[in-house]
Enzyme design. Structure first.
Site, short mmCIF file in Angstrom:
data_model
loop_
_atom_site.label_atom_id
_atom_site.label_comp_id
_atom_site.label_asym_id
_atom_site.label_seq_id
_atom_site.Cartn_x
_atom_site.Cartn_y
_atom_site.Cartn_z
N ARG A 104 0.83 -1.19 0.00
CA ARG A 104 0.00 0.00 0.00
C ARG A 104 0.87 1.25 0.00
NH1 ARG A 104 -4.60 1.59 4.37
NH2 ARG A 104 -5.03 -0.63 4.22
N THR A 108 -0.79 7.60 -1.26
CA THR A 108 -2.08 7.52 -1.99
C THR A 108 -3.02 6.46 -1.41
OG1 THR A 108 -1.25 5.84 -3.49
CG2 THR A 108 -0.87 8.15 -4.12
N ASP A 200 -3.45 -10.75 12.80
CA ASP A 200 -2.70 -10.62 11.55
C ASP A 200 -2.40 -12.02 11.01
OD1 ASP A 200 -0.53 -8.34 10.17
OD2 ASP A 200 -0.34 -10.47 9.74
N ASP A 203 1.34 -12.85 10.21
CA ASP A 203 2.14 -13.04 11.42
C ASP A 203 1.81 -14.39 12.07
OD1 ASP A 203 3.63 -10.75 11.27
OD2 ASP A 203 2.28 -9.57 12.53
N1 URA Z 1 -5.13 -8.61 7.42
C1 URA Z 1 -4.96 -9.44 8.47
O1 URA Z 1 -4.04 -10.23 8.51
N2 URA Z 1 -5.87 -9.37 9.47
C2 URA Z 1 -6.91 -8.52 9.48
O2 URA Z 1 -7.71 -8.53 10.41
C3 URA Z 1 -7.05 -7.67 8.36
C4 URA Z 1 -6.15 -7.74 7.34
#
Ligand code: URA
Length: 209
Positions: A104, A108, A200, A203
């Site tokens: 990202r 922008t 995440d 992760d």
């Molecule tokens: N990406 C992720 O890994 N977890 C989220 O909750 C949103 C985007």
């Protein structure tokens, strides 16, 4: 929405619930993601074309049916999409694999491509774009737009969890692309995480936090 398929099978919901738990270890999370990916592969390939084939059982000849796995492309959005590949390739081992890297742009907020590699002859293939989390939908929308430039026979999008915002964004940009997910959660928080979600995904798959 006609194009949204929530996979409510009890096995899928059970495994997803275990994955959401904050104390699930990296190895447990990965194992469950593998199992879920196999189960979701079953659902997302439900309308795959089959060909009749003459075979012989130990008792007599018969006409069976087979898929042409090579016609399927699993297009993984880096990096978390990689976590879905193993399970899906276990059940469709002949599938081809593509990779799409996007980041990202902080100025922008648009998705910018840094890597894109697909098999050749895409016009003859069916694509399933995979990413565990459909949050804002920016990456999915950009990835699908890029895959569309290669004019594959069909495109589907598969994730584990979706936010309503991501579903709306995907549907607005690509109303022709069916979405397969195990759940649509409540909302996104201010940091773009899905609530209640599972944290995440990258992760948790790779143990990077
Ligand atoms: N990406 C992720 O890994 N977890 C989220 O909750 C949103 C985007």
């Amino acid at each position: 929405m006609r194009q949204v398929h929530v996979i409510t099978h009890p096995l899928v919901q059970h495994k997803l619930t275990l994955m959401r738990k904050k104390d699930a270890s990296t190895s447990t999370f990965r194992r469950l993601l593998n199992e879920l990916s196999m189960l979701m592969a079953y659902e997302v390939t439900r309308d795959m074309p089959t060909q009749p084939i003459e075979i012989e059982t130990p008792l007599e000849p018969m006409t069976g049916s087979v898929i042409d796995g090579k016609k399927l492309v699993l297009a993984s959005i880096l990096r978390a999409g990689t976590g879905i590949l193993d399970g899906m390739l276990t059940v469709v081992p002949g599938a081809r694999v593509g990779h799409i890297g996007l980041y990202r742009d902080p100025a922008t907020l648009q998705a910018v491509e840094y890597y894109f590699k697909m098999p050749d002859l895409m016009q003859e293939r069916d694509v399933i774009v995979v990413d565990p989390m459909l949050a804002t939908g920016h990456s999915a929308v950009a990835a699908i737009a890029r895959v569309k430039t290669l004019q594959p026979r069909s495109i589907k999008f598969l994730c584990l969890l979706a936010a309503p915002e991501g579903v709306a964004a995907l549907h607005a940009a690509h109303p022709d692309v069916p979405l397969f997910t195990a759940a649509i959660d409540r909302e996104l928080n201010d940091h773009g995480y899905i609530l209640p979600g599972l944290g995440d995904a990258g992760d948790r798959i790779f143990g990077t936090q």
